[in-house]
Write an enzyme that holds these catalytic residues in place. Structure first.
Site, PDB file in Angstrom:
ATOM      1  CB  CYS A   2      29.909  43.198  40.876  1.00 53.26           C
ATOM      2  SG  CYS A   2      30.806  43.881  42.125  1.00 53.26           S
ATOM      3  NE  ARG A  27      30.639  42.846  34.713  1.00 52.09           N
ATOM      4  CZ  ARG A  27      30.594  43.640  34.167  1.00 52.09           C
ATOM      5  NH1 ARG A  27      31.011  43.813  33.028  1.00 52.09           N
ATOM      6  NH2 ARG A  27      30.289  44.932  34.543  1.00 52.09           N
ATOM      7  CD1 TRP A  74      37.893  42.571  41.181  1.00 52.15           C
ATOM      8  CD2 TRP A  74      37.298  44.729  41.553  1.00 52.15           C
ATOM      9  NE1 TRP A  74      38.993  43.214  41.056  1.00 52.15           N
ATOM     10  CE2 TRP A  74      38.698  44.437  41.635  1.00 52.15           C
ATOM     11  CE3 TRP A  74      36.690  45.917  41.807  1.00 52.15           C
ATOM     12  CZ2 TRP A  74      39.379  45.803  41.309  1.00 52.15           C
ATOM     13  CZ3 TRP A  74      37.750  47.118  41.867  1.00 52.15           C
ATOM     14  CH2 TRP A  74      38.954  46.933  41.672  1.00 52.15           C
ATOM     15  CG  ASN A 101      28.786  46.467  38.064  1.00 47.65           C
ATOM     16  OD1 ASN A 101      29.870  46.508  38.646  1.00 47.65           O
ATOM     17  ND2 ASN A 101      28.539  46.813  36.666  1.00 47.65           N
ATOM     18  N   GLY A 102      28.925  48.348  40.894  1.00 49.00           N
ATOM     19  CA  GLY A 102      29.184  50.042  40.635  1.00 49.00           C
ATOM     20  C   GLY A 102      29.462  50.673  42.182  1.00 49.00           C
ATOM     21  CD  GLU A 482      49.242  44.526  26.236  1.00 48.17           C
ATOM     22  OE1 GLU A 482      48.404  43.679  26.514  1.00 48.17           O
ATOM     23  OE2 GLU A 482      49.231  45.584  27.078  1.00 48.17           O
ATOM     24  CE  LYS A 486      47.866  40.869  28.530  1.00 47.16           C
ATOM     25  NZ  LYS A 486      47.962  42.555  28.619  1.00 47.16           N
ATOM     26  CD  GLU A 489      47.141  42.577  32.523  1.00 49.16           C
ATOM     27  OE1 GLU A 489      46.229  43.230  32.775  1.00 49.16           O
ATOM     28  OE2 GLU A 489      47.601  41.822  31.623  1.00 49.16           O
ATOM     29  CG  HIS A 505      68.782  58.779  30.701  1.00 49.34           C
ATOM     30  ND1 HIS A 505      69.291  59.881  30.750  1.00 49.34           N
ATOM     31  CD2 HIS A 505      68.762  58.410  29.193  1.00 49.34           C
ATOM     32  CE1 HIS A 505      69.839  60.026  29.315  1.00 49.34           C
ATOM     33  NE2 HIS A 505      69.426  59.400  28.619  1.00 49.34           N
ATOM     34  CE  LYS A 604      38.289  41.136  29.162  1.00 48.74           C
ATOM     35  NZ  LYS A 604      39.879  40.756  28.368  1.00 48.74           N
TER      36      LYS A 604
END
Length: 609
Positions: A2, A27, A74, A101-102, A482, A486, A489, A505, A604
């Site tokens: 947050c 955040r 968040w 936050n946490g 990566e 992207k 996401e 496979h 983030k």
């Protein structure tokens, strides 16, 4: 994850808080709220959704309050509701409030205790117990109350409290999540990231874990929560300006940050390559210590993990030392084998990624040498390691990382070259060649980004497809991983990424007529193998989008679409080949009408497990 912003001073706090929340919205954007200390007590505005809903609920300024708190959430404990939005209050909601936050890990026991004592809860959150504990602990001294409550909490958190009886006073404390102080003229700030107040001041202080910050307009005092002893923290003048948090004319932060990558790589290399000489003081190790290393472990999450895989290929080839990249969230529970002959490198853009921080703590406990690669000075990970190497990309606001990835791999290339130099595993002329090429890499990135490419046409053709497959081999594999991340996401399209050699496979079963397959096919010693894998996908009706090196006309006989990148030595191609994959994911997401800066369910900085 947050975002927190607090202000005390002589100006109206409401617009400053709203501006700060705008900068912190990356955040978390499930809900947001503010608390303002008015003449007759605390007033609140909270709203579910992104910050626009809070702005609408708050209306024009109208407030004379010069002390306030803001929060953007968040969700971890409790649903996305207005009742669970911060700031959170205790039984007397006009008296005190907190933003946190946490995670408070022992909140269930504390909540049951408080309920038994007659407290009434208004939310489902773990954080609300902090407000009620403060209500009980307060006896006229706000710092003493925070100390008492801090001693009872388990978990990882930062919280800030505002109290009716203490106008022009905020008290905050941190434990394994970020908090930074901003110093102004007769005004001061507390926040979870300096972006929140960068438009107002660049003079900052970074408290340590277990530090309490007592903030008034006149100044900031720090004490240790455990002992009450005063603590001094140097004032640092950061060299970012407020424009770093603006879009600078780009339609989104993500697009701006994609185009900032050449500068980020150039700054990260910077004076570390001087006239052909490599200087990497941030490693904090002598040449003898580097020569004696027997093994390197790279721990990271998400995009940073993919950067670590790129680093593995380069370091092993150049320095001839085994490198094991691992997902930090798994590594910490595996009872890993490390010793003083092991270097553990933890990569975290924010320096606050919970799993990576825990991995570095574990590595030190087991006697390994530890180095962090991060973009954030003063972040938590810098306190948990022996030494730190900073990327220099400036603020990255987009949730989906872009410029920090290329800066991380550039820094890992430098680590590989330094090790090769110390260990004598690479001819001097080859070292000089790679260093020259690395120094020229930003110009090649600029060249690609400034040129015309068929990315828009490819995105138009495939943006409605229900599935993508990404393939790569050798250095192309982490690029494919990566690139696929992207796309997942920001476009929400199901996407798989595999080593092209593994396709037979299992993943080949996913292919059908018209399936888009993105293949990293730049000029490496496995190019012929990649072409064979391309043929296997086309035999099943797939459409191949290839990332290839300028001048390779052969690839046009094997792929349906080709995007070319400038030539470079094999390992350095990772920094170039990722650019079209970032842009392709970006354009597909935009064509689908999505908010690429704030992808759903993501934040983030991941500060929880």
């Amino acid at each position: 994850m947050c975002g927190i912003i607090g202000y005390v001073g002589n100006r109206a706090s409401k617009p400053l808080l709203m501006h700060g929340l705008q900068r912190l919205e990356y955040r978390g954007y499930d809900s947001a709220g503010i608390a303002l200390l008015e003449e007759d007590g605390l007033e609140y505005v909270r709203a579910v959704g992104n910050l626009e809903f809070l702005k609408e609920a708050a209306g024009p300024n109208g407030s004379v309050s010069t002390t306030g708190l803001g929060h953007t959430r968040w969700a971890t404990h409790g649903g996305v509701t207005e009742a669970n939005a911060h700031p959170l209050t205790a039984c007397d909601e006009r008296k005190l409030a907190i933003v946190l936050n946490g995670i408070v890990e022992n909140y269930r026991e504390l909540r049951n205790e408080l309920l038994a004592a007659g407290h009434a809860f208004g939310s489902e959150t773990d954080a609300e117990v902090v407000a009620h504990l403060l209500e009980d602990a307060y006896d006229g001294d706000l710092v003493a109350a925070v100390r008492a409550v801090f001693a009872r909490l388990e978990g990882h958190f930062t919280f800030v409290v505002i109290h009716r009886d203490h106008p022009n006073h905020l008290v905050g404390v941190r434990h394994q999540t970020p908090m930074v102080v901003g110093l102004g003229n007769n005004e001061n700030f507390l926040a979870s990231n300096l972006a929140a107040f960068l438009s107002e001041t660049r003079r900052v202080q970074f408290p340590d874990d277990g530090d309490i910050a007592s903030v008034t307009p006149e100044g900031v005092n720090f004490v240790r929560a455990a002992t009450g002893e005063p603590v001094h923290h140097d004032v640092i003048e950061v060299d970012w300006d407020d424009d770093a948090a603006e879009r600078s004319g780009y339609e989104t932060f993500m697009l701006k940050e994609i185009f900032e990558q050449p500068e980020g790589v150039a700054e990260t290399i910077g004076d570390r390559v001087r006239h052909g000489n490599l200087v990497l003081e941030g490693l904090g190790m002598t040449e003898d210590e580097l020569r004696e290393l027997r093994r390197i472990v790279v721990v990271a999450c998400g995009t940073s993990y993919h950067a670590g895989v790129v680093g593995r290929y380069a370091i092993e080839e150049w320095a001839r030392v085994p490198v094991e990249p691992d997902v930090a969230s798994e590594w910490i529970y595996r009872n890993p084998v490390v010793d003083p002959g092991t270097l553990v490198i933890g990569i975290s853009q924010s320096g606050e990624s919970r799993d990576t921080i825990q991995a570095m703590k574990l590595a030190r406990e087991k006697g390994a040498r530890t180095v962090a690669i991060t973009n954030m000075m003063g972040s938590q990970i810098t306190r948990e390691v022996d030494s730190v190497l900073f990327t220099r990309t400036g603020l990255e606001v987009g949730v989906a990382a872009s410029k920090t990835f290329t800066a991380q791999i550039a820094l890992l290339f430098l680590v590989g070259l330094k090790l090769a130099q110390c260990r004598g595993t690479m001819p001097k002329e080859e070292q000089e060649f790679i260093m020259d090429e690395l120094y020229d890499l930003p110009a090649k990135m600029h060249r690609f980004l400034d040129d015309d490419h068929p990315i828009e046409d490819i995105a138009q053709r495939y943006f409605n497809e229900p599935f993508f497959l990404y393939l790569g081999r050798h250095i192309g594999l982490p690029v494919a991983l990566e690139g696929a991340l992207k796309l997942k996401e920001i476009s929400y399209i199901p996407t798989e990424a595999y080593s092209a050699g593994e396709m037979k496979h299992g993943p080949i079963a996913l292919l059908e007529e018209g399936t888009p397959v993105v293949v990293v096919a730049t000029a490496t010693h496995v190019y012929d193998k990649i072409v064979s894998n391309i043929q296997e996908t086309r035999a099943r009706g797939a459409h191949v989008i290839a990332i290839a090196t300028d001048g390779n006309e052969d690839i046009q006989h094997h792929a349906d679409e080709v995007i070319y990148v400038p030539p470079s030595p094999a390992f350095l191609q990772a920094a170039l080949a990722i650019l079209p994959l970032q842009l392709l994911a970006y354009r597909i997401a935009r064509l689908r009408g999505l908010n690429v800066d704030q992808p759903r369910n993501l934040a983030k900085t991941v500060t929880v497990e």
